[in-house]
Write an enzyme that holds these catalytic residues in place. Structure first.
Site, PDB file in Angstrom:
ATOM      1  CB  CYS A 179      12.363  -2.383   2.336  1.00 50.91           C
ATOM      2  SG  CYS A 179      11.931  -3.564   1.036  1.00 50.91           S
ATOM      3  N   GLY A 214      -0.445   0.166  -4.906  1.00 52.08           N
ATOM      4  CA  GLY A 214      -1.681  -0.502  -4.536  1.00 52.08           C
ATOM      5  C   GLY A 214      -2.772  -0.164  -5.516  1.00 52.08           C
ATOM      6  CB  CYS A 236      -0.953   0.022   1.186  1.00 55.66           C
ATOM      7  SG  CYS A 236      -0.168  -0.321   2.756  1.00 55.66           S
ATOM      8  CB  CYS A 281       8.668  -9.941   2.728  1.00 53.37           C
ATOM      9  SG  CYS A 281       8.580  -8.341   3.560  1.00 53.37           S
ATOM     10  CB  CYS A 332      15.039  -4.873   5.713  1.00 55.26           C
ATOM     11  SG  CYS A 332      14.138  -6.434   5.906  1.00 55.26           S
ATOM     12  CG  ASN A 335       3.633   1.070   3.243  1.00 59.72           C
ATOM     13  OD1 ASN A 335       4.662   1.621   2.902  1.00 59.72           O
ATOM     14  ND2 ASN A 335       3.344  -0.158   2.865  1.00 59.72           N
ATOM     15  N   GLY A 336       2.745  -1.325   5.686  1.00 56.19           N
ATOM     16  CA  GLY A 336       3.662  -2.211   6.370  1.00 56.19           C
ATOM     17  C   GLY A 336       2.961  -3.422   6.921  1.00 56.19           C
ATOM     18  CE1 TYR A 387       8.392  -4.796 -10.226  1.00 52.50           C
ATOM     19  CE2 TYR A 387       7.466  -5.225  -8.060  1.00 52.50           C
ATOM     20  CZ  TYR A 387       7.317  -5.144  -9.430  1.00 52.50           C
ATOM     21  OH  TYR A 387       6.116  -5.401 -10.002  1.00 52.50           O
ATOM     22  CG  ASP A 404      12.268  -6.738 -10.985  1.00 51.93           C
ATOM     23  OD1 ASP A 404      11.858  -7.298  -9.958  1.00 51.93           O
ATOM     24  OD2 ASP A 404      11.591  -6.667 -12.029  1.00 51.93           O
TER      25      ASP A 404
END
Length: 494
Positions: free
Chosen positions: A260, A51, A25, A406, A462, A126-127, A266, A370
């Site tokens: 991240c 999203g 998102c 993930c 990460c 978001n997450g 990407y 990618d």
């Protein structure tokens, strides 16, 4: 409580062998502009890539909160004068949602809103919280009633039950209990608030438009409206937009950061700048490093569009090989194109990509992409390129092999569905039917990003999807009484 409360909704078939990982998102916030909703819609439009299944905006007009949430694309939802005329106010927050499992339900569309004891409160996220299921069980045991299956609602309940004389103090109390990755935008009757997780895994940026202040997941949301990018929100920082200049509150005292790295590879739009780095330039640098590490004898560099284009440009520049668009993408095939029967499904990748025969025939081709997830799309693209008469097909991948799922807000399969978790590079090459295959190394990825390698003892990113080194506890997954399933088989998330 009965286990059925957490029964996952069924997973629909992925359309046309969709073989990408997806960001879940995007968030946006604005305070101090008389036409806040229109700017929120513009910002969400620029963030549509994060999203595509649902979108929502909540505004505050000085007296009451106004909301509209709907399934679909931003341009379809917020182009109606009837909708926008109701979203009056000087402050707004918005959200784009990518549903990772099951059917997208309106009750899960954000921003979420609640009337709390201290006033109205709207929240977009978001997450992913890695202890959301554990916290949810505890809250339900204490009498909480959930209306959605989103872990964002866990935040709402934690804030509602936290001690504190104001909503900011209650947010700080709630944040002390959560684990995982998050960028939040929240709205009260006198402020818009942005928060980033202690490790800064998910992005959040601060901008300015005249006297108004803004939050967004990426800087491209500011560009569309001519706003000025001011800075990234720091990991573990809360920024409050109200009267006057933004106010910064330190949520955590740590200085570690694990952003991240897949945002650069990407997720993010190429024209965004995140953590001081141009996403486009980062992808080209990765391509250059990939060419230095593994350059085959070839005639032509061809990107797998669209995400492979910047890395392929960097690869071609470094290798001095010609770059050409040997594969053309159809941009008008989406997730709701048709309900495919088997005959249509068998057409596979050709619904989205078609080989440019004059560019490929008789050539030794380097395909640059990618990433490889399940490998289904890569395999079909190789077959398509060979069918044009390419004499050799070499594949180069601008990320290390994806071996682990993930748990921080990204849609990835379980480990058993990740090709690189099941096969060696040589086995993947045979599976894809390529003459050679190489992924960028972990050290090469860090070099391309201008950061010390993982052996420095403090990774800058990460990179758990490549290494299995998760930077936070995975409480729900570790607790046998509260299992966190993969993002392709668990509760719908924000």
């Amino acid at each position: 409580m009965p286990a059925s409360r957490f029964t996952p909704e069924p997973q629909p078939g992925l359309p046309f062998d969709d073989d990408r990982v997806h960001e879940e998102c995007a968030v946006f916030g604005i305070h101090g502009h008389p036409d806040a909703a229109a700017h929120a819609a513009l910002g969400l439009h620029a963030l549509q890539h994060r999203g595509q299944e649902a979108s929502g905006i909540v505004t505050f007009d000085g007296q009451r909160f106004n909301a509209h949430r709907e399934l679909g694309l931003v341009g379809d939802i917020f182009s109606s004068e009837a909708v926008m005329s109701r979203l009056v106010g000087h402050a707004a927050i918005g959200h784009n949602r990518y549903s990772t499992t099951g059917d997208t339900l309106l009750r899960n569309v954000q921003p979420l809103f609640a009337d709390l004891s201290l006033g109205g409160f709207a929240l977009a996220h978001n997450g992913n919280l890695t202890n959301a299921t554990t916290l949810r069980r505890e809250l339900v045991t204490r009498g909480a009633i959930f209306q959605s299956t989103s872990d964002t609602e866990v935040f709402i309940h934690l804030i509602a039950t936290s001690a504190g004389s104001n909503l900011i103090d209650r947010m700080l109390g709630a944040l002390a209990l959560v684990e995982g990755a998050y960028s939040l935008v929240a709205m009260t009757d006198d402020a818009v608030i942005g928060v980033r997780d202690p490790l800064g895994v998910r992005p959040l940026v601060l901008g300015r438009l005249g006297d108004a202040w803004l939050f967004a997941s990426e800087t491209c949301a500011f560009d569309i409206m001519g706003a000025e990018f001011v800075r990234d929100v720091d990991p573990g920082e809360m920024v409050v937009l109200g009267q006057g200049e933004p106010r910064s509150i330190r949520v955590t005292s740590g200085n570690r950061q694990r952003f991240c790295v897949f945002e650069y590879i990407y997720f993010a739009r190429p024209d965004s700048v995140i953590e001081g780095t141009s996403v486009y330039e980062a992808r080209k640098a990765i391509g250059r490093e990939l060419a230095r590490e593994s350059l085959p004898e070839a005639d032509l560099v061809v990107p797998v569009p669209d995400s492979g284009v910047p890395a392929a440009l960097g690869f071609a520049e470094e290798s001095k090989l010609p770059f050409d668009l040997g594969i053309i993408r159809n941009h008008y095939v989406g997730r709701t194109f048709i309900e495919p029967g088997q005959e249509i499904r068998n057409l596979g990748v050709k619904l989205k990509h078609n080989a440019n025969r004059p560019m490929l025939e008789g050539k030794r081709v380097v395909l640059v992409d990618d990433s490889i997830v399940r490998g289904t799309t890569s395999r079909k693209i190789v077959q398509m390129v060979r069918a044009t008469g390419a004499t050799e097909v070499h594949m180069r991948i601008a990320s290390p092999p994806i071996t682990d799922p993930c748990f921080y807000g990204v849609d990835t399969p379980e480990r058993g569905q990740l090709l690189a978790a099941q096969m060696s590079v040589e086995e993947i090459a045979r599976h894809l039917d390529v003459d050679s295959l190489a992924f960028i190394s972990m050290d090469g990825l860090y070099r391309a990003m201008g950061r010390p390698g993982r052996d420095s003892g403090q990774p800058a990113f990460c990179d758990a999807c490549f290494t299995g080194d998760y930077p936070t506890r995975l409480t729900d997954r570790e607790n046998p009484n509260s299992p966190q399933l993969s993002l392709l088989s668990e509760l719908k998330r924000a």
